[in-house]
Enzyme design. Structure first.
Site, PDB file in Angstrom:
ATOM      1  N   SER A  96      37.681  47.552  39.761  1.00 44.56           N
ATOM      2  CA  SER A  96      38.573  48.329  40.609  1.00 44.56           C
ATOM      3  C   SER A  96      39.955  47.699  40.662  1.00 44.56           C
ATOM      4  O   SER A  96      40.099  46.471  40.583  1.00 44.56           O
ATOM      5  CB  SER A  96      37.999  48.389  42.027  1.00 44.56           C
ATOM      6  OG  SER A  96      38.948  48.888  42.947  1.00 44.56           O
ATOM      7  N   TYR A 147      35.739  43.700  49.404  1.00 48.30           N
ATOM      8  CA  TYR A 147      35.344  44.642  48.354  1.00 48.30           C
ATOM      9  C   TYR A 147      36.008  44.234  47.026  1.00 48.30           C
ATOM     10  O   TYR A 147      35.360  44.168  45.985  1.00 48.30           O
ATOM     11  CB  TYR A 147      35.754  46.072  48.736  1.00 48.30           C
ATOM     12  CG  TYR A 147      35.591  47.048  47.609  1.00 48.30           C
ATOM     13  CD1 TYR A 147      34.336  47.539  47.273  1.00 48.30           C
ATOM     14  CD2 TYR A 147      36.694  47.466  46.859  1.00 48.30           C
ATOM     15  CE1 TYR A 147      34.176  48.423  46.213  1.00 48.30           C
ATOM     16  CE2 TYR A 147      36.548  48.353  45.807  1.00 48.30           C
ATOM     17  CZ  TYR A 147      35.290  48.824  45.486  1.00 48.30           C
ATOM     18  OH  TYR A 147      35.137  49.696  44.436  1.00 48.30           O
ATOM     19  N   LYS A 191      34.399  42.888  43.325  1.00 50.75           N
ATOM     20  CA  LYS A 191      34.696  43.410  41.989  1.00 50.75           C
ATOM     21  C   LYS A 191      35.201  42.298  41.064  1.00 50.75           C
ATOM     22  O   LYS A 191      34.874  42.274  39.874  1.00 50.75           O
ATOM     23  CB  LYS A 191      35.705  44.559  42.084  1.00 50.75           C
ATOM     24  CG  LYS A 191      35.112  45.835  42.711  1.00 50.75           C
ATOM     25  CD  LYS A 191      33.957  46.375  41.861  1.00 50.75           C
ATOM     26  CE  LYS A 191      33.337  47.647  42.414  1.00 50.75           C
ATOM     27  NZ  LYS A 191      32.203  48.132  41.556  1.00 50.75           N
TER      28      LYS A 191
END
Lengths: 250, 250
Positions: free
Chosen positions: B117, B142, B146
């Site tokens: 991402s 988050y 990734k």
């Protein structure tokens, strides 16, 4: 009257790096020496140091250890390149670093210095000279755990906790003397150079986040030292090939 | 007689990206469509597809899902930027990716395509144009998860499992239409551009590991697309500013 020396939490203080650093810098900083086992933590010269038992897998204990510290040098980790992910690298290296960063942010620490590793970029071709912040390319899960730690540092920098990740190379060790391999010597890091580099990482100002090269002035070198020299004024004094009397590869 | 279409395991197949990809590519690949919940997985045109229930937190199930697949597109993840680390990002995104990579290596898969991402590099200044493989600089956990996934891909590439990590930008979504912000549009990614990019990631040869830019041909763009174009022949057709009728920032 001189200003009080700043209090620095040193995790993994009983290890080789922590021991050398606290012995060299005990008059410049006050240390809170933290490790899983505290019996090896003799007090350093200068006085005023503290010793605490700390398992970094314990978030509450990590937070408590950060209280009142101006800065943290986070060395605590499973250092084995063959360590198991689920039982060790994940809880100790990945979550342990997150616990320390959370604790340091909550405690209002000014800086965290994270002991990353050249293992984070071991997958590049052996002869290549890497920028200090080359994108991670580990070849084992230990290196993955260090790349995760770097990313976690960057995340907390965005939340206001300044951090520096030091990609530590082949730190002075008996096995280097037994087998001084040119590949290791390109990443050699002497104790006095690392002590100087960690000190500079603690006191540098106006940095949110950076990855720096943790190697001596080896010729040839695994890392291009220019950015680290510029950022921190780092001026390493040793060269692995000279220290070990090995002819550099042509 | 035409060669049999290659079998591709698609994790997170019921999500927006997985749905668009299998609908567009169902005649080129055979899919093993895997997701936590399978009721939304209508079979795609072309036939021969399979549907399996898969929780990527289950290492044995992930290994079983890889058996016989030539390649894997690993989309399964908690996509929430505010997700909790211990209860979700760690087991699902970090360990789930490790489980899929371990399964794919054991099964002899030729390639894993990992849905990373743009969150992995959200911490760079907003106006900066980033190389596809800029060092991770997440601003939330988050994004950390990734970045960990990317490093894990690199590690398995060193073990012989070729992998590509796609830093997916602002994938077409209703909220983009409601609030077409220039910062998002610089990272816009249309479904047809991502379908094309994922297809190219599956079929490309002679790549051990790379991080590629998952954005359309936006002007201006969050990523410099040159390396991704060269590596994969990627030729995106959309521009977020045109799609949304927004005047680009000068």
């Amino acid at each position: 009257m001189p200003a009080e020396r700043p209090l620095v939490l040193l995790t993994g203080a009983a290890g080789r790096i922590g021991t050398a650093f606290r012995q060299a810098m005990g008059e410049r900083f006050r240390f809170r020496l933290a490790d899983l086992r505290t019996e090896g933590l003799a007090l350093t010269p200068g006085g005023g140091h503290e010793i605490v038992r700390l398992d970094v897998r314990d978030a509450a204990a990590a937070a408590e250890a950060c209280a009142g510290a101006e800065a943290v040098i986070h060395l605590a980790a499973d250092p084995s390149p063959t360590a198991d992910w689920a039982s060790s690298l994940l809880p100790v290296n990945v979550n342990g670093t997150l616990n320390v960063l959370r604790g340091a942010l909550a405690a209002g620490c000014r800086r965290v210095v994270f002991a990353s590793s050249a293992h984070a970029v071991a997958g590049y071709p052996p002869g290549e000279v890497l920028p200090a912040d080359a994108p991670p390319r580990p070849i084992n899960l230990y290196g993955v755990s260090k790349a995760c730690g770097e990313a976690t540092c960057a995340c907390f920098a965005a939340r206001g906790l300044s951090s520096l990740a030091v990609r530590i190379g082949a730190y002075e060790a008996p096995w280097l003397h037994a087998h001084p391999d040119p590949h290791d010597l390109r990443a050699y890091l002497s104790p006095r150079d690392l002590n100087d580099l960690l000190m500079r990482c603690l006191v540098a100002v106006d940095i949110d986040y950076a990855i720096v090269a943790g190697v001596s002035a080896n010729h040839p070198n695994r890392f291009d030292l220019a950015a680290t020299r510029t950022l921190l004024g780092y001026a390493p004094r040793d060269d692995g090939f000279r220290v070990f009397g090995v002819t550099p590869p042509s």
